[in-house]
Every structure is written in C-alpha cells, then in structure tokens.
Design a protein around this motif. Structure first.
Motif, PDB file in Angstrom:
ATOM      1  N   SER A   1       0.855  -1.327   0.092  1.00 55.36           N
ATOM      2  CA  SER A   1       0.022   0.003  -0.131  1.00 55.36           C
ATOM      3  C   SER A   1       0.970   1.343   0.005  1.00 55.36           C
ATOM      4  O   SER A   1       1.819   1.306   0.867  1.00 55.36           O
ATOM      5  N   ASN A   2       0.431   2.134  -0.792  1.00 54.56           N
ATOM      6  CA  ASN A   2       1.374   3.544  -0.756  1.00 54.56           C
ATOM      7  C   ASN A   2       0.325   4.827  -0.981  1.00 54.56           C
ATOM      8  O   ASN A   2       1.000   5.762  -1.312  1.00 54.56           O
ATOM      9  N   TYR A   3      -0.789   4.459  -0.869  1.00 52.59           N
ATOM     10  CA  TYR A   3      -1.679   5.570  -1.006  1.00 52.59           C
ATOM     11  C   TYR A   3      -2.833   5.571   0.008  1.00 52.59           C
ATOM     12  O   TYR A   3      -3.441   4.298  -0.155  1.00 52.59           O
ATOM     13  N   PHE A   4      -2.988   6.439   0.851  1.00 50.18           N
ATOM     14  CA  PHE A   4      -4.044   6.560   1.928  1.00 50.18           C
ATOM     15  C   PHE A   4      -5.128   7.816   1.974  1.00 50.18           C
ATOM     16  O   PHE A   4      -4.745   8.695   2.518  1.00 50.18           O
ATOM     17  N   PRO A   5      -6.097   7.640   1.343  1.00 46.20           N
ATOM     18  CA  PRO A   5      -7.102   8.579   1.295  1.00 46.20           C
ATOM     19  C   PRO A   5      -8.027   8.573   2.550  1.00 46.20           C
ATOM     20  O   PRO A   5      -8.016   7.319   3.343  1.00 46.20           O
ATOM     21  N   TRP A   6      -8.714   9.544   2.964  1.00 41.21           N
ATOM     22  CA  TRP A   6      -9.505   9.629   3.985  1.00 41.21           C
ATOM     23  C   TRP A   6     -10.853  10.276   3.346  1.00 41.21           C
ATOM     24  O   TRP A   6     -10.790  11.327   2.483  1.00 41.21           O
ATOM     25  N   TYR A   7     -12.114   9.758   3.774  1.00 38.52           N
ATOM     26  CA  TYR A   7     -13.175  10.123   2.972  1.00 38.52           C
ATOM     27  C   TYR A   7     -14.059  10.367   4.277  1.00 38.52           C
ATOM     28  O   TYR A   7     -14.159   9.884   5.416  1.00 38.52           O
ATOM     29  N   LYS A   8     -15.349  11.327   4.189  1.00 42.56           N
ATOM     30  CA  LYS A   8     -16.090  12.098   4.948  1.00 42.56           C
ATOM     31  C   LYS A   8     -17.494  11.629   4.220  1.00 42.56           C
ATOM     32  O   LYS A   8     -17.642  12.307   3.261  1.00 42.56           O
ATOM     33  N   GLN A   9     -18.506  11.145   5.093  1.00 41.50           N
ATOM     34  CA  GLN A   9     -19.787  10.592   4.492  1.00 41.50           C
ATOM     35  C   GLN A   9     -20.958  11.419   5.660  1.00 41.50           C
ATOM     36  O   GLN A   9     -21.030  10.889   6.437  1.00 41.50           O
ATOM     37  N   GLU A  10     -21.524  12.527   4.937  1.00 40.61           N
ATOM     38  CA  GLU A  10     -22.426  12.983   5.741  1.00 40.61           C
ATOM     39  C   GLU A  10     -23.899  12.289   5.303  1.00 40.61           C
ATOM     40  O   GLU A  10     -24.022  11.472   4.228  1.00 40.61           O
TER      41      GLU A  10
ATOM     42  N   TYR B   1     -16.694   8.850   8.930  1.00 45.16           N
ATOM     43  CA  TYR B   1     -15.082   8.918   8.326  1.00 45.16           C
ATOM     44  C   TYR B   1     -14.765   7.507   8.133  1.00 45.16           C
ATOM     45  O   TYR B   1     -14.621   6.672   8.701  1.00 45.16           O
ATOM     46  N   PHE B   2     -14.027   7.274   6.737  1.00 39.21           N
ATOM     47  CA  PHE B   2     -13.229   6.136   6.523  1.00 39.21           C
ATOM     48  C   PHE B   2     -11.913   6.289   6.012  1.00 39.21           C
ATOM     49  O   PHE B   2     -11.676   7.208   5.242  1.00 39.21           O
ATOM     50  N   CYS B   3     -11.196   5.552   6.492  1.00 38.40           N
ATOM     51  CA  CYS B   3      -9.740   5.448   5.981  1.00 38.40           C
ATOM     52  C   CYS B   3      -9.823   4.346   4.679  1.00 38.40           C
ATOM     53  O   CYS B   3     -10.688   3.508   4.764  1.00 38.40           O
ATOM     54  N   ALA B   4      -8.714   4.522   3.989  1.00 39.91           N
ATOM     55  CA  ALA B   4      -8.529   3.425   3.098  1.00 39.91           C
ATOM     56  C   ALA B   4      -7.034   3.302   2.692  1.00 39.91           C
ATOM     57  O   ALA B   4      -6.263   4.369   2.920  1.00 39.91           O
TER      58      ALA B   4
ATOM     59  N   LYS C   1      -6.604  -2.183  -6.120  1.00 38.80           N
ATOM     60  CA  LYS C   1      -6.896  -2.717  -4.990  1.00 38.80           C
ATOM     61  C   LYS C   1      -7.041  -1.613  -3.804  1.00 38.80           C
ATOM     62  O   LYS C   1      -6.035  -0.999  -3.333  1.00 38.80           O
ATOM     63  N   THR C   2      -8.252  -1.310  -3.519  1.00 41.59           N
ATOM     64  CA  THR C   2      -8.329  -0.137  -2.397  1.00 41.59           C
ATOM     65  C   THR C   2      -8.979  -0.885  -1.300  1.00 41.59           C
ATOM     66  O   THR C   2     -10.282  -1.375  -1.478  1.00 41.59           O
ATOM     67  N   ILE C   3      -8.602  -0.896  -0.039  1.00 40.86           N
ATOM     68  CA  ILE C   3      -9.359  -1.364   0.999  1.00 40.86           C
ATOM     69  C   ILE C   3      -9.782  -0.399   2.054  1.00 40.86           C
ATOM     70  O   ILE C   3      -9.078   0.578   2.349  1.00 40.86           O
ATOM     71  N   PHE C   4     -11.092  -0.440   2.168  1.00 40.14           N
ATOM     72  CA  PHE C   4     -11.558   0.560   3.055  1.00 40.14           C
ATOM     73  C   PHE C   4     -11.855  -0.086   4.845  1.00 40.14           C
ATOM     74  O   PHE C   4     -12.017  -0.994   4.987  1.00 40.14           O
ATOM     75  N   GLY C   5     -11.365   0.930   5.956  1.00 39.13           N
ATOM     76  CA  GLY C   5     -11.963   0.720   6.944  1.00 39.13           C
ATOM     77  C   GLY C   5     -13.555   0.487   7.242  1.00 39.13           C
ATOM     78  O   GLY C   5     -14.126   0.882   6.187  1.00 39.13           O
ATOM     79  N   ALA C   6     -13.831   0.031   8.507  1.00 35.50           N
ATOM     80  CA  ALA C   6     -15.024  -0.131   8.606  1.00 35.50           C
ATOM     81  C   ALA C   6     -15.727   1.300   8.792  1.00 35.50           C
ATOM     82  O   ALA C   6     -17.075   1.127   9.006  1.00 35.50           O
ATOM     83  N   GLY C   7     -14.954   2.299   9.262  1.00 38.13           N
ATOM     84  CA  GLY C   7     -15.501   3.854   9.286  1.00 38.13           C
ATOM     85  C   GLY C   7     -15.709   4.125  10.809  1.00 38.13           C
ATOM     86  O   GLY C   7     -15.818   3.431  11.880  1.00 38.13           O
ATOM     87  N   THR C   8     -15.637   5.343  11.138  1.00 32.75           N
ATOM     88  CA  THR C   8     -15.942   6.240  12.328  1.00 32.75           C
ATOM     89  C   THR C   8     -17.023   6.898  12.480  1.00 32.75           C
ATOM     90  O   THR C   8     -16.922   7.982  11.633  1.00 32.75           O
ATOM     91  N   ARG C   9     -18.024   6.988  13.433  1.00 34.14           N
ATOM     92  CA  ARG C   9     -18.930   7.785  13.418  1.00 34.14           C
ATOM     93  C   ARG C   9     -18.573   8.955  14.329  1.00 34.14           C
ATOM     94  O   ARG C   9     -18.463   8.776  15.562  1.00 34.14           O
ATOM     95  N   LEU C  10     -18.446  10.051  13.890  1.00 34.32           N
ATOM     96  CA  LEU C  10     -17.869  11.179  14.729  1.00 34.32           C
ATOM     97  C   LEU C  10     -19.114  12.102  15.046  1.00 34.32           C
ATOM     98  O   LEU C  10     -19.865  12.565  14.275  1.00 34.32           O
ATOM     99  N   PHE C  11     -19.441  12.338  16.424  1.00 34.81           N
ATOM    100  CA  PHE C  11     -20.323  13.241  16.926  1.00 34.81           C
ATOM    101  C   PHE C  11     -19.745  14.405  17.579  1.00 34.81           C
ATOM    102  O   PHE C  11     -18.881  14.282  18.387  1.00 34.81           O
TER     103      PHE C  11
END
Lengths: 113, 114
Positions: A30-39, A88-91, A100-110
């Motif tokens: 793995s050499n690329y690590f994006p973060w996503y925000k899902q509203e 928020y998801f990391c990948a 091949k992109t693998i996502f984490g299970a997600g973190t719900r931030l309040f």
C-alpha cells in the motif's frame, strides 16, 4: 487477506476539541492512503490523502500522519465544529498501480455544540 | 461540478426479481466501481471496470453482474434479488485504478429486498 482496521467505531467530542481516528493496514504494498467523509444521505467524499513518501500532510483543520514502519495512519481534526459530524472512512491502496483499495469500517464522529 | 449520478435513491424489490442499478459519471474517467456499504463492514468492492466492456470481480461478486457498454455508464445487476442483498450500494469512478486523487462517489442507492 489484506485488511484495514479503523478505531474507534464511534467518537464523541465537544465542539472545539480535537478528534483523532486511527487506522492500521496489513498490505505492505500500500502506498496511497485517502480519507473520506460521509454525511447523512450522501456518498463518501475525499477530504485528504497522503502518499507513502510523505509522513504528514495538513489542510487547514485536518491533518494526516503516516508511519510506514508500523503500518499506521491517522486523521486529526482540530477545533472541531458541529458540521464535522459525519462518518469517516480510511482506506489503503496501491495507488496508481493495480485496483486494490481497502476501506476501514468507518468512524461515526459526533461533535456536540 | 463533476458528478457521479445514481439513478435511484431508494428501491424496494421483491425476492427473485432482477434488479438494475444504474450509474453515470461525467468526468471521462476510465475506472468505475460498485461498492456495497453495510454497518460495521465499511465498503466492500463488488465489481469494477477499467475500460468499456471490461469488468473484473471484486471481493463479493456472488449474486451480482455488471455491464459497461459506454464509458460513462456502469450498471450493477442483481440476477435474482435476495433479502441478504438489502444494503446501500455506492458507485464510484476514478482517474487511476488504484485511486490516486481519490474516488468520486455517487449518493448511493438504498435497496430493500422483501
């Protein structure tokens, strides 16, 4: 198989405090690590990313750090605001090569006002 | 504003029905993806396509097929819907296969199979 572990699954902070989300990956290629925000009601949106040749990257209130040796990477949000509340998801991926992109299970931030 | 558009936000289908989920992107991206999102499991790749008429299985392709007849359109097909396919389905596209620059996701289709 390869996986990405993400912690915590839920995070609650007071407005103005910092929030940290941590991920661990298993594929050493793995050499690329994006973060996503899902509203709510929307698809995930890229908010920041980091490549393996960089240890840290910052964009206003958000920053990512990467420890390749330990295979850890983290998202830091400072001075949190209610609009930061989301999932928020990391990948981890092999970047330009392969699919091949693998996502984490997600973190719900309040963020409590 | 660049977009990935999924044709339906909500769908309710009966067990055994053939279901089509449509996705269109306007960014001229080569690569398109279908993911399934379930609580606690994150996003799991069903199928992807790196060119017109090309398709590759992802991690959970069983019970699904795809079609990519035009560059901008990628369809997910549930051959015979089952209740365990009740989920949120997300379509995405990217400039590179591995995702440098990130994926652009659609808003999702929440499918309920009864």
């Amino acid at each position: 198989g390869e996986n990405v572990e993400q912690h915590p699954s839920t995070l609650s902070v007071q407005e103005g405090d910092s929030a940290v989300i941590k991920c661990t990956y298993s594929d050493s290629a793995s050499n690329y690590f994006p973060w996503y925000k899902q509203e709510l009601g929307k698809g995930p949106q890229l908010i920041i990313d980091i490549r393996s040749n960089v240890g840290e990257k910052k964009d206003q209130r958000i920053a990512v750090t990467l420890n390749k040796t330990a295979k850890h990477f983290s998202l830091h949000i400072t001075e949190t605001q209610p609009e930061d509340s989301a999932v928020y998801f990391c990948a981890a991926s092999t970047g330009g090569g392969g699919f091949k992109t693998i996502f984490g299970a997600g973190t719900r931030l309040f963020v409590k006002a | 504003d660049v977009k990935v558009t999924q044709s339906s936000r909500y769908l309710v289908k009966r067990t055994g029905e053939k279901v089509f989920l449509e996705c269109v992107q306007d960014m001229d991206h080569e690569n398109m993806f279908w993911y399934r999102q379930d609580p606690g499991l994150g996003l799991r790749l069903i199928y992807f396509s790196y060119d017109v008429k090309m398709k590759e299985k992802g991690d959970i392709p069983e019970g699904y097929s795809v079609s990519r007849e035009k560059k901008e359109r990628f369809s997910l097909i549930l051959e015979s819907a089952s209740t365990n396919q009740t989920s949120m389905y997300l379509c995405a596209s990217s400039l590179t296969g591995g995702g440098y620059g990130g994926y652009t996701f659609g808003s999702g289709t929440r499918l309920t199979v009864v």
